[in-house]
Design an enzyme around this catalytic site. Sequence first.
Site, mmCIF file in Angstrom:
data_model
loop_
_atom_site.group_PDB
_atom_site.id
_atom_site.type_symbol
_atom_site.label_atom_id
_atom_site.label_comp_id
_atom_site.label_asym_id
_atom_site.label_seq_id
_atom_site.Cartn_x
_atom_site.Cartn_y
_atom_site.Cartn_z
ATOM 1 N N TYR A 1 21.925 70.756 4.630
ATOM 2 C CA TYR A 1 22.516 71.551 3.746
ATOM 3 C C TYR A 1 22.483 71.393 2.164
ATOM 4 C CZ TYR A 1 25.079 72.469 8.264
ATOM 5 O OH TYR A 1 25.365 73.061 9.613
ATOM 6 N N LYS B 1 17.603 63.544 16.220
ATOM 7 C CA LYS B 1 16.504 64.148 16.930
ATOM 8 C C LYS B 1 15.356 63.409 16.634
ATOM 9 C CE LYS B 1 15.170 67.804 19.313
ATOM 10 N NZ LYS B 1 15.565 67.869 20.713
ATOM 11 N N ASP C 1 20.542 67.352 21.480
ATOM 12 C CA ASP C 1 20.721 68.471 22.349
ATOM 13 C C ASP C 1 21.332 67.822 23.785
ATOM 14 O OD1 ASP C 1 18.546 66.942 22.325
ATOM 15 O OD2 ASP C 1 16.939 68.379 23.411
ATOM 16 N N ASP D 1 28.124 69.109 12.100
ATOM 17 C CA ASP D 1 29.135 70.401 11.890
ATOM 18 C C ASP D 1 29.156 71.057 13.306
ATOM 19 O OD1 ASP D 1 29.937 72.861 10.868
ATOM 20 O OD2 ASP D 1 28.066 73.198 9.828
ATOM 21 N N ASP E 1 32.859 70.785 15.890
ATOM 22 C CA ASP E 1 33.446 72.127 16.476
ATOM 23 C C ASP E 1 33.541 72.242 17.845
ATOM 24 O OD1 ASP E 1 34.204 72.743 14.014
ATOM 25 O OD2 ASP E 1 33.040 74.730 14.202
#
Length: 369
Positions: A146, A198, A230, A254, A258
């Site tokens: 980001y 990852k 994942d 992020d 959620d």
Amino acid sequence: MTQKTLKFAVLPGDGIGPEVMDVALAVLDKVCTPEGIKLESTFAYVGGAAIDAKGQALPQETLDTCAASDAILFGSVGGPKWENLPPNEQPERAALLPLRKAFKLFANIRPGLLYPELVDASPLRRDRIENGIDIVCIRELTGGIYFGQPKSTTELPDGDTEALDTMVYRKSEIERILKVAFETARTRKAKKVCSVDKANVLTTSVLWRKTATEFAKNYPDIELSHLYVDNAAMQLVRDPNQFDVFVTENMFGDILSDEMAVICGSLGMLASASLGVGKNSFGNAFGLYEPAGGSAPDIAGKNIANPCAQVLSAAMMLRYSFGLNALAEKIERAVRDTVTKGNIRTGDIAFGGQSVSTDVMQAEILKRL
Ligand code: NAD
């Protein structure tokens, strides 16, 4: 009894923000005053309310008030009134992101807590979460893709268009978020940290995993595991309680935070903390504390918002910025008893049963303190 003064900025914001903030302040007063702890809270405008009163979502005087405080108790910002402003001037983007930047809020801590009595609020099957959910997501908040530079969009000679984001992490950035995760795990029963990355694809994740493995040697009392992101996303819905504390980089966090919020049911119950790099005058982390949900314009002004998330955010402020763990636990117990033993619930967690107003919820929480 020594007199302590808790100096914090109060930024209620928009929509239900001011309504639920009033409840949190009443709760703080009820637990702190009898202990000889003085509350020095300073109100400041933020979000749409600040645009209306001062012409911008994060006025300089609000930043000054925050800088002169040991912590920020934040409500929520935004609403239809300001939705037609240019994106960069809209309340959430123009207030929260600069606040994160100004105070280098690098560690986002989100407890994923669902009481067994509220499992019907979760979209997960009851048999997967019979005993509720009690996990913590720790997300790195100021690094990764980001914020990494360069970022660009380029028109190529062959007529195509290429966009570029850069994912970058330093070892020191990884270590400081790991420290928050391991310290948090130490305060919990299971004492487990799962590091999510990852590492089968991303170079930053290879460094992340190596750093986590080395860092864990400082915490022989904590069990470290690793998961690819994942797989973590799948495990979170398959069996959330296999996690205790999980820690991850900005973008993965992020998304996973959620996902965690939705499996925990109502946004009205979920608190969060964002800790800064600096220490406050208590020698603890400076932090911003806010509910996971937004300003809920659909129910604002109706005295039906669930104040628990804001109250639990205030409890996190006591714990992380002021080192008052016992008082934080007292508040958490009172909220839990109100909702579970007392069966006192606002509409969002009443499942069609009897629901109470925000005011009644406040009175019932105060009664149990
Ligand atoms: P929201 O979280 O405000 O509301 C989503 C749903 O959850 C609504 O039905 C709402 O009534 C309900 N809800 C949320 N908190 C509740 C509570 N305490 N008690 C009972 N019900 C509750 O999300 P949204 O509708 O997508 O966004 C509304 C506004 O809030 C937008 O302007 C958005 O930009 C802003 N927002 C702000 C923040 C923040 O300040 N950190 C976060 C998210 C959204």
